[in-house]
Scaffold this motif. Structure first.
Motif, PDB file in Angstrom:
ATOM      1  N   UNK A  96       0.798  -1.144  -0.018  1.00  0.00           N
ATOM      2  CA  UNK A  96      -0.012  -0.028  -0.002  1.00  0.00           C
ATOM      3  C   UNK A  96       0.903   1.096   0.100  1.00  0.00           C
ATOM      4  N   UNK A 133       4.654   1.897  -1.020  1.00  0.00           N
ATOM      5  CA  UNK A 133       5.772   1.476  -1.708  1.00  0.00           C
ATOM      6  C   UNK A 133       6.057   2.420  -2.891  1.00  0.00           C
ATOM      7  N   UNK A 134       7.243   2.924  -2.998  1.00  0.00           N
ATOM      8  CA  UNK A 134       7.690   3.506  -4.002  1.00  0.00           C
ATOM      9  C   UNK A 134       8.809   2.595  -4.668  1.00  0.00           C
ATOM     10  N   UNK A 135       8.802   2.503  -6.093  1.00  0.00           N
ATOM     11  CA  UNK A 135       9.633   1.552  -6.819  1.00  0.00           C
ATOM     12  C   UNK A 135      10.444   2.414  -7.779  1.00  0.00           C
ATOM     13  N   UNK A 136      11.640   2.116  -7.645  1.00  0.00           N
ATOM     14  CA  UNK A 136      12.791   2.831  -8.489  1.00  0.00           C
ATOM     15  C   UNK A 136      13.619   1.899  -9.260  1.00  0.00           C
ATOM     16  N   UNK A 186      12.871   4.519 -13.829  1.00  0.00           N
ATOM     17  CA  UNK A 186      11.529   4.387 -13.607  1.00  0.00           C
ATOM     18  C   UNK A 186      11.164   4.628 -12.270  1.00  0.00           C
ATOM     19  N   UNK A 207       7.982   4.579  -9.609  1.00  0.00           N
ATOM     20  CA  UNK A 207       6.252   4.347  -9.332  1.00  0.00           C
ATOM     21  C   UNK A 207       6.004   4.712  -8.016  1.00  0.00           C
ATOM     22  N   UNK A 267      14.077  11.055   3.995  1.00  0.00           N
ATOM     23  CA  UNK A 267      13.553  12.671   4.337  1.00  0.00           C
ATOM     24  C   UNK A 267      12.147  12.784   4.164  1.00  0.00           C
ATOM     25  N   UNK A 268      11.561  12.151   3.241  1.00  0.00           N
ATOM     26  CA  UNK A 268      10.332  12.478   2.908  1.00  0.00           C
ATOM     27  C   UNK A 268       9.178  11.987   4.052  1.00  0.00           C
ATOM     28  N   UNK A 319      16.168  10.698   0.208  1.00  0.00           N
ATOM     29  CA  UNK A 319      14.983  11.374  -0.075  1.00  0.00           C
ATOM     30  C   UNK A 319      13.976  10.399   0.470  1.00  0.00           C
ATOM     31  N   UNK A 343       6.128   7.955   2.112  1.00  0.00           N
ATOM     32  CA  UNK A 343       6.127   7.990   0.511  1.00  0.00           C
ATOM     33  C   UNK A 343       4.690   7.870   0.163  1.00  0.00           C
ATOM     34  N   UNK A 344       3.865   8.359   0.988  1.00  0.00           N
ATOM     35  CA  UNK A 344       2.324   8.207   0.684  1.00  0.00           C
ATOM     36  C   UNK A 344       1.859   9.871   0.117  1.00  0.00           C
ATOM     37  N   UNK A 345       2.485  10.656   0.022  1.00  0.00           N
ATOM     38  CA  UNK A 345       2.119  12.176  -0.545  1.00  0.00           C
ATOM     39  C   UNK A 345       1.818  12.962   0.664  1.00  0.00           C
ATOM     40  N   UNK A 370       4.402  14.103   2.311  1.00  0.00           N
ATOM     41  CA  UNK A 370       5.696  14.597   2.577  1.00  0.00           C
ATOM     42  C   UNK A 370       5.461  16.304   2.428  1.00  0.00           C
ATOM     43  N   UNK A 371       4.478  16.659   2.088  1.00  0.00           N
ATOM     44  CA  UNK A 371       4.607  17.999   1.704  1.00  0.00           C
ATOM     45  C   UNK A 371       4.646  18.798   3.106  1.00  0.00           C
ATOM     46  N   UNK A 394      21.030   9.112  -2.818  1.00  0.00           N
ATOM     47  CA  UNK A 394      20.084  10.079  -3.041  1.00  0.00           C
ATOM     48  C   UNK A 394      18.930   9.687  -2.930  1.00  0.00           C
ATOM     49  N   UNK A 395      18.617   8.783  -3.410  1.00  0.00           N
ATOM     50  CA  UNK A 395      17.068   8.310  -3.563  1.00  0.00           C
ATOM     51  C   UNK A 395      16.687   7.782  -2.050  1.00  0.00           C
TER      52      UNK A 395
END
Lengths: 286, 286
Positions: free
Chosen positions: A246, A248-251, B250, B252, A277-278, A274, A281-283, A285-286, A270-271
Motif C-alpha cells: 500500500x 511503496x515507491x519503486x525505482x 522508472x 512508481x 527525508x520524505x 529522499x 512515501x504516501x504524499x 511529505x508536503x 540520494x534516492x
C-alpha cells in the motif's frame, strides 16, 4: 557519530537461545537503527562500504550474520520463515524495539516476512532486487550452492549487466569489497548455502491460492529498488510489490542487473536519503 | 528568470505552415528549454502551476496547444505520428534546436515519437503515465470523446485513486488549476477530442510483429513516472518502457493513478531535479 566505519568496526558477538550471532554496529546513533539483511550466500563483508558508510552518516547501521551464516553459530534453517525467526531473536537480544530494514534479494524476503511477523518492530523497509512470496520465476533453478566457486565471476555475471559501463561498475564494486582489511568475516559454509537455496526456492514457490494475498498487510513506508535487466529476480516482481504494497515507491535503474544499487550507487543513495527525508512515501511529505 | 509565472505569462502565437500555434513561454532562459506535451483532451491550462512554476525555476518552460487543440488553429490529426509532425513544425517555428520534453499520457506518446523522428532535437525525456506503442491494454475502449462533460469528476476518477488521501490530493490539484485567472486557454473542441482518441487508440494497437522494436532507439536519458494504480495506462507499460529503453529510470508512486505526479508532487519535483542534476541516469553521475 561513533568512531567506526565499515572498514574498522570490530565484529561483536551476542549469544541468545544457544546461537552466537556475529554483528557489526556503527554510524550515527539516536535515530531508528538500520538493519541490513544480505543476499544468498553472503556475509557481512559483502556489503558495499560506500553504501554502508554513506548511510551510517545519518543512521546507526547494523550488519549481522544470521544463524549458521559466516561467523555466526547455529544452523541455517531451510525456510525464510525460520530465518526470520532467527532474525527476530537477534533483534531481541540487542534490545531493538524499532528498526528500519534494508534487505537485498534473500534479505528482502526476510525483510518482508519480518514486517508481517512483527509489524511494530519494523518502521521502514528498503527492498533491493527482491520479490514477493510466490513471485514470477523465483524458483532459482539455475542457481546452485556452488555457484560462487569463482565469486568475482559470479558477481560480475549476476549483479551487473553485460554492458561495458555495467561491467566497469562491477569491477569497482568488487574492489570496494576489499577495503576492509582486518577482522574479515568467515565464508558461508556449504551447508548454509544449501539451506539458503532451499529457503529461497520455498519462498519462490507459487502457492495454490491467495498468491500475493499478504502483501496488502505490509503498509509500512517502503522503497523498492530494482535493475531493469535483473537476471536473478525478474523486474516484474518489483512491480508486483509496488502494485500491491500500500505504501511503496519503486525505482528501476537502467542497464543494470541484480546489483543495480552497486552500479548507480550515488543516485541510489540520494534516492534513499529522499525516501528517509520524505517522512513517508504516501504524499504526506508536503 | 523572466518576470512571468504560470499564472501571468501571456499566451503568444506563432504562425507557420498555415497553422497558428498558441503557446506560453516562461521561466529561466539559458538552459535547454523544457517542452510540455499534454494529455488527451487537455489544453495549456491543464498543467499544474506547482509543477510548471517549480520547473521554471531552473528551466525555460514552454507550454503549447498542438494543431487543432484549444487556442491553436489548424486541425487535430488522427495519428500520433502526424501530431508529432505538427509538434516539430511548432518547434522549428520557434527556432528550437535542442529541447527537453515532458510528456504526459498522449503527450508521452508524442514525446517518444518525436525522439525517434528527431533524435538530435530531443535531449532528455520525462514520460508520465504513458506507454509504448502497442502497449498492454492501451486501446482505451472505455474512454470517450465526451468523457470530460464533468471535468472535475473525470479528473478525480481517472487521475487519483479512490483512497481518501488521493482524493484529497485530487481536490487540491483541481483548485490549483484555477489559479490562472486571466487569458485562459480555449476548451478542446469535440472534433479535436475525436481525433485525439483515434490517435491514442492507433498508438495502442498491438502490431502484428516487432512489438516494442523501436524502443531500443530511444537511448536518451529518460525519467519514467507512473502511478501504482493507474487505471488509464496500466503500470506494466511503464515497466515495459523501463526494460527496453536503454537509459531510462522508472519511478512508481504508491496509491495513485494517472495523475500520480499531481499527488506526490513535492517528491516528484525532487526526483525530476535529481534526474536533471545527475547529468544522466546511466551511472555516469558520479
Amino acid at each position: 557519530m561513533n568512531k567506526y566505519a565499515h572498514e574498522t568496526v570490530p565484529t561483536e558477538y551476542i549469544e541468545t537461545d544457544g546461537v552466537r550471532f556475529a554483528y557489526r554496529r556503527f554510524g550515527r546513533p539516536g535515530r531508528t537503527p538500520l538493519l541490513f539483511l544480505g543476499y544468498f550466500n553472503s556475509n557481512m563483508d559483502a556489503w558495499d562500504p560506500v553504501v554502508t558508510n554513506s548511510l551510517a552518516a545519518d543512521h546507526e547501521v547494523i550488519l549481522f550474520d544470521n544463524a549458521g551464516v559466516g561467523a555466526s553459530g547455529g544452523e541455517t534453517p531451510y525456510t525464510v520463515a525460520e530465518m526470520t525467526r532467527d532474525c527476530r531473536t537477534f533483534c531481541a537480544a540487542l534490545g531493538l524495539s524499532a528498526i528500519d530494514v534494508l534487505g537485498f534479494s534473500l534479505g528482502g524476503m526476510i525483510a518482508q516476512q519480518l514486517t508481517l511477523d512483527d509489524p511494530q518492530l519494523v518502521q521502514r523497509l528498503i527492498l533491493l532486487g527482491t520479490g514477493p512470496r510466490g513471485g514470477e520465476g523465483m524458483t532459482f533453478t539455475e542457481l546452485s550452492a556452488e555457484e560462487q566457486a569463482d565469486p568475482i565471476a559470479f558477481l560480475l555475471g549476476a549483479f551487473f549487466s553485460p554492458s561495458d559501463a555495467s561491467q566497469a561498475a562491477g569491477r569497482e564494486y568488487v574492489k570496494r569489497l576489499d577495503s576492509r582489511k582486518e577482522d574479515r568475516d568467515l565464508p558461508v559454509s556449504g551447508n548454509s548455502a544449501v539451506a539458503q537455496l532451499a529457503a529461497i526456492r520455498e519462498w519462490g514457490t507459487v502457492p495454490a491460492s491467495n498468491r500475493y494475498a499478504t502483501l496488502k498487510n505490509i503498509a509500512h513506508p517502503t522503497l523498492i529498488v530494482h535493475g531493469s535487466k535483473d537476471i536473478v529476480v525478474a523486474p516484474i516482481n518489483a512491480l508486483v510489490l509496488a502494485e500491491r504494497l500500500p505504501n511503496a515507491q519503486l525505482i528501476v535503474y537502467p542497464d543494470s542487473s541484480h546489483g543495480t544499487h552497486y552500479q548507480h550507487t550515488p543516485l541510489f543513495l540520494e534516492h534513499v536519503n529522499l525516501f528517509f527525508r520524505a517522512g513517508d512515501s504516501s504524499g504526506d511529505e508536503r
